[in-house]
Enzyme design. Structure first.
Site, PDB file in Angstrom:
ATOM      1  N   ALA A  13      34.540  29.566  33.649  1.00  0.00           N
ATOM      2  CA  ALA A  13      35.071  29.017  35.370  1.00  0.00           C
ATOM      3  C   ALA A  13      34.230  27.685  36.200  1.00  0.00           C
ATOM      4  CB  ALA A  13      35.077  30.357  35.711  1.00  0.00           C
ATOM      5  N   ARG A  19      41.127  18.827  41.898  1.00  0.00           N
ATOM      6  CA  ARG A  19      42.275  18.540  42.099  1.00  0.00           C
ATOM      7  C   ARG A  19      43.237  19.891  42.660  1.00  0.00           C
ATOM      8  NH1 ARG A  19      45.619  17.629  36.319  1.00  0.00           N
ATOM      9  NH2 ARG A  19      43.351  17.876  35.724  1.00  0.00           N
ATOM     10  N   LYS A  26      38.558  26.744  41.746  1.00  0.00           N
ATOM     11  CA  LYS A  26      39.718  27.496  41.061  1.00  0.00           C
ATOM     12  C   LYS A  26      40.291  28.239  41.294  1.00  0.00           C
ATOM     13  CE  LYS A  26      40.217  25.752  38.029  1.00  0.00           C
ATOM     14  NZ  LYS A  26      41.005  23.956  36.436  1.00  0.00           N
ATOM     15  N   ASP A 109      40.955  30.224  34.423  1.00  0.00           N
ATOM     16  CA  ASP A 109      42.429  30.009  35.172  1.00  0.00           C
ATOM     17  C   ASP A 109      43.396  29.501  33.625  1.00  0.00           C
ATOM     18  OD1 ASP A 109      42.109  27.794  33.035  1.00  0.00           O
ATOM     19  OD2 ASP A 109      41.196  25.723  34.614  1.00  0.00           O
ATOM     20  N   ARG A 323      54.333  47.486  57.056  1.00  0.00           N
ATOM     21  CA  ARG A 323      52.785  47.058  57.209  1.00  0.00           C
ATOM     22  C   ARG A 323      51.254  47.980  56.634  1.00  0.00           C
ATOM     23  NH1 ARG A 323      51.845  45.098  62.992  1.00  0.00           N
ATOM     24  NH2 ARG A 323      49.279  44.649  61.915  1.00  0.00           N
ATOM     25  N   ASN A 367      64.770  61.336  65.656  1.00  0.00           N
ATOM     26  CA  ASN A 367      65.373  60.296  65.795  1.00  0.00           C
ATOM     27  C   ASN A 367      65.243  59.634  66.423  1.00  0.00           C
ATOM     28  OD1 ASN A 367      67.760  58.040  65.779  1.00  0.00           O
ATOM     29  ND2 ASN A 367      69.120  59.825  65.741  1.00  0.00           N
ATOM     30  N   SER A 395      66.949  55.186  72.953  1.00  0.00           N
ATOM     31  CA  SER A 395      66.737  53.969  73.004  1.00  0.00           C
ATOM     32  C   SER A 395      66.009  53.493  74.500  1.00  0.00           C
ATOM     33  CB  SER A 395      68.548  53.719  73.118  1.00  0.00           C
ATOM     34  OG  SER A 395      69.202  53.804  72.348  1.00  0.00           O
TER      35      SER A 395
HETATM   36  C1  UD1 Z   1      40.565  21.761  26.913  1.00  0.00           C
HETATM   37  C2  UD1 Z   1      40.359  21.823  25.449  1.00  0.00           C
HETATM   38  C3  UD1 Z   1      41.069  21.512  24.516  1.00  0.00           C
HETATM   39  C4  UD1 Z   1      42.299  22.410  24.945  1.00  0.00           C
HETATM   40  C5  UD1 Z   1      42.393  22.782  26.286  1.00  0.00           C
HETATM   41  C6  UD1 Z   1      43.827  23.719  26.782  1.00  0.00           C
HETATM   42  C7  UD1 Z   1      37.357  21.267  24.966  1.00  0.00           C
HETATM   43  C8  UD1 Z   1      36.659  19.773  24.558  1.00  0.00           C
HETATM   44  N1  UD1 Z   1      39.276  20.969  25.012  1.00  0.00           N
HETATM   45  O1  UD1 Z   1      40.384  20.668  27.466  1.00  0.00           O
HETATM   46  O2  UD1 Z   1      40.882  21.097  22.961  1.00  0.00           O
HETATM   47  O3  UD1 Z   1      43.903  22.364  23.981  1.00  0.00           O
HETATM   48  O4  UD1 Z   1      41.087  22.994  26.831  1.00  0.00           O
HETATM   49  O5  UD1 Z   1      43.573  23.872  28.086  1.00  0.00           O
HETATM   50  O6  UD1 Z   1      37.201  22.710  25.253  1.00  0.00           O
HETATM   51  N2  UD1 Z   1      34.817  24.260  31.692  1.00  0.00           N
HETATM   52  C9  UD1 Z   1      33.019  24.849  32.280  1.00  0.00           C
HETATM   53  N3  UD1 Z   1      32.217  23.753  32.289  1.00  0.00           N
HETATM   54  C10 UD1 Z   1      32.347  21.933  31.337  1.00  0.00           C
HETATM   55  C11 UD1 Z   1      33.370  22.635  31.510  1.00  0.00           C
HETATM   56  C12 UD1 Z   1      34.701  22.894  31.535  1.00  0.00           C
HETATM   57  O7  UD1 Z   1      32.660  25.970  32.709  1.00  0.00           O
HETATM   58  O8  UD1 Z   1      31.177  22.030  31.619  1.00  0.00           O
HETATM   59  C13 UD1 Z   1      35.800  25.033  32.124  1.00  0.00           C
HETATM   60  C14 UD1 Z   1      36.551  24.518  32.980  1.00  0.00           C
HETATM   61  O9  UD1 Z   1      36.084  25.481  34.389  1.00  0.00           O
HETATM   62  C15 UD1 Z   1      37.905  25.644  32.316  1.00  0.00           C
HETATM   63  C16 UD1 Z   1      37.475  25.637  31.196  1.00  0.00           C
HETATM   64  O10 UD1 Z   1      36.016  25.213  31.135  1.00  0.00           O
HETATM   65  O11 UD1 Z   1      38.119  26.931  32.980  1.00  0.00           O
HETATM   66  C17 UD1 Z   1      38.361  24.372  30.406  1.00  0.00           C
HETATM   67  O12 UD1 Z   1      37.568  22.877  30.842  1.00  0.00           O
HETATM   68  P1  UD1 Z   1      38.870  21.993  31.247  1.00  0.00           P
HETATM   69  O13 UD1 Z   1      37.631  20.895  31.496  1.00  0.00           O
HETATM   70  O14 UD1 Z   1      40.496  22.568  31.468  1.00  0.00           O
HETATM   71  O15 UD1 Z   1      39.474  21.720  29.363  1.00  0.00           O
HETATM   72  P2  UD1 Z   1      40.498  20.651  28.942  1.00  0.00           P
HETATM   73  O16 UD1 Z   1      40.026  18.783  29.171  1.00  0.00           O
HETATM   74  O17 UD1 Z   1      42.369  20.810  29.410  1.00  0.00           O
HETATM   75 MG    MG Z   2      41.981  22.630  31.515  1.00  0.00          MG
END
Ligand code: UD1
Ligand code: MG
Length: 458
Positions: A13, A19, A26, A109, A323, A367, A395
């Protein structure tokens, strides 16, 4: 699942999530009212891991706090890639070198991943002659930037190539990397340490682990799942797609359990919404978190419920708002434009129109007439209103709390009640009606004459 070998779960994470354009990390953005990271954690919990580690970046104290009751955290100082991120949990992974077991990597995520799929991943990893790594594959409609899974002729996995580094032929592969991976604990740390960063992004790719294991003659495998489970959230649009998919799943589960949803696409639930059998929900109803509805309850259109419970046979809405702390007992009726907060409405009581009932208890079969308001707040404190069983509140009564209306008592319409009313008494607070015979016609004659005089002058 009784586990014979250790399981260490690492949830990544630490990505920046730029983005999302958000002040919130996130993985704390919510899907069906629950932060994404908690969906991942809840999916792994039934696997009974020995340790669960969430890898965060140095600034992510909010994530640390949000998981501290169920997971440990490890810090990845700089986001140098998924392979590098897993190594932040080195202290927890390294001991497996002597004991064996499995390191299960997933992302924080991907809220739609299911326990079932993770279990298949784990079982394949732990099967006889367990592979070095088992990767979760899927066949997306649009492979786009996903890593491609290059398979061997016997159906094993040979390597993973990131889209950015892939040849045209490799990009034509439809089978993609969903991101989850189960790694043999005995060799995990050794393999992770050998991942380099010679690629387009100059990152340490977790995905390279497969090729490294294969070069040593180890086997790797793929377990596939539906695309929806691997859906990752990178943007607000992605969050909306995940929400749609989760709502679809929650509705399907409710209907499977015997709930009728009319216009199901317009009914929104939370992760913890509990609906009994033969509950009927009409279109456009929102269940925020903490709602429990017993068997046979009907909820009509345009209601919003949060932190509320409704018991058997009660009818809610249309246009009602329950609520937190609203407790509606059996066969009670809550009608249109009625707001209930922190109040118990006992069985068979009726509050059918245009009321606010807060910090109160309403007795059985009472009521409460249209427009009744509990004046519960004096600008400083909240006060209680007690309405006895069988009481009849006329009422447009204002009940100025703290106040109690005895069992079977009546309040006259339009009264502002500031003192307790004993059981079976009638309380009326109202000035006398004064009637002036022919007053209206005399008024009209006089007014018309005055107007005629003014216009003749101009
Ligand atoms: C990654 C995979 C890809 C796969 C895709 C699926 C790799 C190199 N690629 O790409 O093959 O198809 O997921 O969604 O693994 N994160 C960290 N530290 C870092 C980088 C990332 O904790 O230095 C975490 C991000 O928060 C995220 C997850 O790792 O939760 C994936 O990182 P992300 O950058 O989304 O990888 P993708 O490019 O999507
Ligand atoms: Mg990704």
């Amino acid at each position: 699942m009784t586990r014979s070998s250790p399981l260490v779960v690492v949830i990544l994470a630490a990505g920046l999530g730029t983005r999302m354009k958000s002040g919130l990390s996130k993985v704390l953005h919510k899907v069906a009212g629950k932060p994404m990271i908690r969906w991942s954690l809840d999916a792994v919990a039934p696997l009974e891991p020995d340790r669960t580690i969430v890898v965060v970046s140095p600034g992510q104290d909010d994530v640390r706090l949000a998981v501290s009751d169920v997971a440990e955290t490890a810090i990845q100082e700089t986001a140098l890639g998924t392979g590098h991120a897993v190594k932040a949990a080195r202290d927890m992974i390294a001991p497996l070198a002597s004991t064996g077991g499995t390191v299960l990597v997933l992302y924080g995520d991907t809220p739609l991943i299911t326990t079932q799929t993770l279990r298949r991943l784990l079982e394949t990893r732990e099967a006889e002659g367990g592979p070095a790594a088992v990767v979760l594959g899927f066949e997306p409609a649009d492979p786009a930037l996903y890593g491609r899974l290059v398979t061997t002729s016997d159906g094993g996995l040979d390597r993973i190539v990131e889209a950015r580094d892939a040849t045209e032929a490799e990009r034509a592969i439809g089978l993609c990397n969903g991101g989850m991976m189960a790694i043999d604990g005995a060799v995990a740390m050794d393999l992770l340490d050998r991942i380099g960063n010679r690629n387009v992004k100059q990152e340490y790719y977790l995905t390279d682990l497969v090729g490294i294991a294969r070069a040593e003659g180890r086997t790797c495998r793929v377990v596939t799942c539906r695309e929806i489970e691997t859906m990752g959230v990178d943007s607000r649009a992605g969050l909306a797609r995940a929400e749609d998919a989760m709502q679809h799943r929650l509705r399907a589960a409710a209907m499977d359990a015997g709930v009728t949803l009319i216009g199901s696409e317009t009914i929104f639930m939370s992760h913890d919404t509990r609906l009994g059998r033969d509950v009927v929900v009409h279109p456009h109803v929102v269940f925020a978190s903490g709602v429990t509805i017993s068997d046979g309850v009907e909820i009509r259109s345009f209601c919003h419920l949060e932190g509320a419970s409704v018991e058997t046979g009660a009818q809610i809405g249309p246009f009602a708002r329950l609520r937190p702390g609203a407790k509606i007992e059996a066969d009670a009726h809550i009608g249109n434009y009625v707001e209930i907060k922190n109040a118990t409405v006992a069985s068979g009581a009726k509050i059918n129109h245009l009321s606010y009932i807060g910090d109160a208890s309403v007795g059985a079969k009472a009521n409460v007439g249209a427009g009744t308001i509990t004046c519960n707040y004096d600008g400083f404190n909240k006060h209680q209103t007690v309405i006895g069983a069988g009481a009849f509140i006329g009422s447009n009564t204002s009940l100025v709390a703290p106040v109690s209306i005895g069992n079977g008592a009546i309040t006259g319409a339009g009264s502002t009640i500031t003192k307790d009313v004993p059981a079976d008494a009638i309380a009326v607070e109202r000035s006398e009606t004064r009637t002036i015979p022919t007053g209206a016609s005399r008024f009209r004659t006089k007014a018309a004459k005055a107007k005629a005089e003014t216009s003749s002058k101009t």
